[in-house]
Design a protein around this motif. Sequence first.
Motif, PDB file in Angstrom:
ATOM      1  N   VAL A 193       0.845  -1.185   0.000  1.00 28.06           N
ATOM      2  CA  VAL A 193       0.000   0.000   0.000  1.00 28.06           C
ATOM      3  C   VAL A 193       0.886   1.242   0.000  1.00 28.06           C
ATOM      4  O   VAL A 193       1.813   1.345   0.789  1.00 28.06           O
ATOM      5  N   HIS A 194       0.597   2.171  -0.905  1.00 32.20           N
ATOM      6  CA  HIS A 194       1.359   3.417  -0.964  1.00 32.20           C
ATOM      7  C   HIS A 194       0.368   4.573  -0.858  1.00 32.20           C
ATOM      8  O   HIS A 194      -0.065   5.134  -1.866  1.00 32.20           O
ATOM      9  N   ARG A 195      -0.017   4.913   0.347  1.00 37.11           N
ATOM     10  CA  ARG A 195      -1.007   5.958   0.543  1.00 37.11           C
ATOM     11  C   ARG A 195      -0.339   7.330   0.497  1.00 37.11           C
ATOM     12  O   ARG A 195       0.881   7.460   0.442  1.00 37.11           O
ATOM     13  N   HIS A 196      -1.145   8.328   0.550  1.00 40.06           N
ATOM     14  CA  HIS A 196      -0.648   9.698   0.457  1.00 40.06           C
ATOM     15  C   HIS A 196       0.151  10.062   1.701  1.00 40.06           C
ATOM     16  O   HIS A 196      -0.205   9.659   2.816  1.00 40.06           O
ATOM     17  N   PRO A 197       1.239  10.831   1.552  1.00 39.16           N
ATOM     18  CA  PRO A 197       2.063  11.161   2.725  1.00 39.16           C
ATOM     19  C   PRO A 197       1.337  11.997   3.771  1.00 39.16           C
ATOM     20  O   PRO A 197       1.779  12.057   4.919  1.00 39.16           O
TER      21      PRO A 197
ATOM     22  N   ALA B  38      -1.789   7.786  -5.226  1.00 35.68           N
ATOM     23  CA  ALA B  38      -0.373   7.551  -4.939  1.00 35.68           C
ATOM     24  C   ALA B  38       0.268   6.786  -6.084  1.00 35.68           C
ATOM     25  O   ALA B  38       1.414   7.052  -6.474  1.00 35.68           O
ATOM     26  N   GLY B  39      -0.475   5.830  -6.660  1.00 31.88           N
ATOM     27  CA  GLY B  39       0.032   5.087  -7.803  1.00 31.88           C
ATOM     28  C   GLY B  39       0.212   5.972  -9.016  1.00 31.88           C
ATOM     29  O   GLY B  39       1.231   5.894  -9.718  1.00 31.88           O
TER      30      GLY B  39
ATOM     31  N   LEU C 182      -4.353  16.651  -4.024  1.00 27.67           N
ATOM     32  CA  LEU C 182      -3.397  15.733  -3.425  1.00 27.67           C
ATOM     33  C   LEU C 182      -1.945  16.130  -3.688  1.00 27.67           C
ATOM     34  O   LEU C 182      -1.053  15.726  -2.957  1.00 27.67           O
ATOM     35  N   VAL C 183      -1.699  16.926  -4.750  1.00 27.40           N
ATOM     36  CA  VAL C 183      -0.328  17.378  -5.018  1.00 27.40           C
ATOM     37  C   VAL C 183      -0.132  18.848  -4.652  1.00 27.40           C
ATOM     38  O   VAL C 183       0.927  19.414  -4.896  1.00 27.40           O
TER      39      VAL C 183
ATOM     40  N   GLY D 273       3.493   0.625  -9.040  1.00 28.97           N
ATOM     41  CA  GLY D 273       4.070  -0.339  -8.105  1.00 28.97           C
ATOM     42  C   GLY D 273       3.107  -0.890  -7.087  1.00 28.97           C
ATOM     43  O   GLY D 273       3.408  -1.908  -6.445  1.00 28.97           O
ATOM     44  N   ASN D 274       1.940  -0.260  -6.923  1.00 28.72           N
ATOM     45  CA  ASN D 274       0.976  -0.749  -5.942  1.00 28.72           C
ATOM     46  C   ASN D 274      -0.175  -1.527  -6.579  1.00 28.72           C
ATOM     47  O   ASN D 274      -1.215  -1.722  -5.962  1.00 28.72           O
TER      48      ASN D 274
END
Length: 590
Positions: free
Chosen positions: A8-12, A201-202, A242-243, A389-390
Amino acid sequence: MTSATPPVHRHPYGDTLTGVLRHQAAAFPARVVYTELSQDGSERASITYGAFERRVRAVAADIQQTSRPGERALVFLPPGLDFITAFFACSFAGVIAVPVPYPDSPFSNRRQEHRLRQIVKDAAPSVILTTSKDTAGAEDGSLGTTARAVGVPAVATELADKWQDPLSTAETVALLQYTSGSTSAPKGVVLTQGNVTDNFAGLTGSLARHTWLSGNGSDFTSVTWLPPFHDMGLATLIFPVLVGGHCVLMSPTTFLMRPARWLEVMSSYRAQMTTGPNFAFDLCVDRIAPADRAGLDLSRWEVAICGAEPVRSSTLARFTQAFAPHGFRTSVFMPSYGLAEANVFATGTHGTHEVARLDVEALEQQGLAREAEDGRPARTVVSCGRPPGNTILRIVDRETGQPCPPERVGEIWLAGANVARSYWRNPEATRSAFGGVLRGEEDTFLRTGDLGFLRNGQLYVTGRADDLIIVDGRNIYPHDVELTVTASHPAVNAAVAAVFMVPGEEETRVIAVAEMAQRRRTTEPAGAAGTPARRDVVLAVRREVAEEHQVGLSDVVLLNPGRLPRTTSGKVQRGETRRLYLSGELDTWL
């Protein structure tokens, strides 16, 4: 057994939309997040992160007066600031957003009104977020519900102080994204907060080489005209937040009436990113005369995500050729694949896009993606890149249920934290779509129903399994034939046709339904004006399809402009067109 699910690559800044927006508002309170444009391109309104977050809290507090966490909120608003405010307010209130088309959308019609009623019945909302003028009408039962209506523009900003944090987590349901209904009745895809943040995130990882993602988003601007109630349109509204960037909003009507406005806004705001389906880029070439391109500066444009329908190499080439003199580069295109069940983005690689030239016989008869030799019939397919990658992607043989080797066509299966786990209150459809199991792997996969193959790790999408036309043992993809239909005569709409099979007394028949062009394309010679005879158009369609695909059409139906059934995202509804054809209800060209 091995686990297929990627990390899992969630938002920072958190794994909920609430957490991300609150962080950005605290970090950049005076930075403009959204700018809404009028039809003439002038600025109607702008709002900063700080003011936007406060407006969102105010609307959320109003929702919380009568709705509890987990209940549904119908987001019934035209494109613009009020729509995106209402959407984020659902997250802040802990209710589940249900975005639906608003009646003045160019993609709405009587059939879409029926679809809206289906959604309302399925979702059973406790509140309707709408315009101030529509609050009374929304509560009278005309939408199939008497839920309380909130006029979003009229909500007092001071209510923000009464907001209570619902303490949502990654597992909290964020929205029901109803499928477009191109092949069946709409189903509500259950997307959690974690599905949304992991998906973006992906996408961010796939765009990691861009400088505006390595900083804090201060130099990032995107432009969108896509319908916000559709998954891809909604994604274009969320991603800039998100960015930490800036999003310029146009209405779909503005784009369809004057496609040049899209590129003018990209130029004047020096925007780096936008998104659109094939037909949008084709429309720009066909409807923007060379003289009207003067003054465009597209040199700052870095990413053009092209998706929502099979990506055509001819579309990318035509657009690049037309606008290269104004700074556009072919490397800007990012052909992508996605669907509501995977929260829009599933694959896409920016910078280069490969094009496969496939042997038609091997593809149709053996399901093999073999390069065509010179002189052999060929079909071009554009790569939709790699999964981030996720996300895990498999190509699976629909008969054996086992993974296909590279360059063999099969069904696209997906797994990952961005992938939904169910449809709303539809266990049968959930088991069918989300229950894919592969030998040796623990986790379940989403069966997309889409067909494709892998080459060098990149995905090439060839069509939908349910739409295949089978003639003499050959698997023919309808959009290939549709491309031939729309190119067969100048009087046919350049991007709108439906080809499908219907049962006959002795054999299955292949039918083509084409929509006539509303106006002559700017690329046609001056002598092409005039109204053609129906016979000439039908003969041209039959001849081109027979020569290109060795398929004899049993019937060719020509429709008035704008009358071919489409989904809310503008895609042709083959299944609905087939139904109307069989019932004799198509609005034929006079």
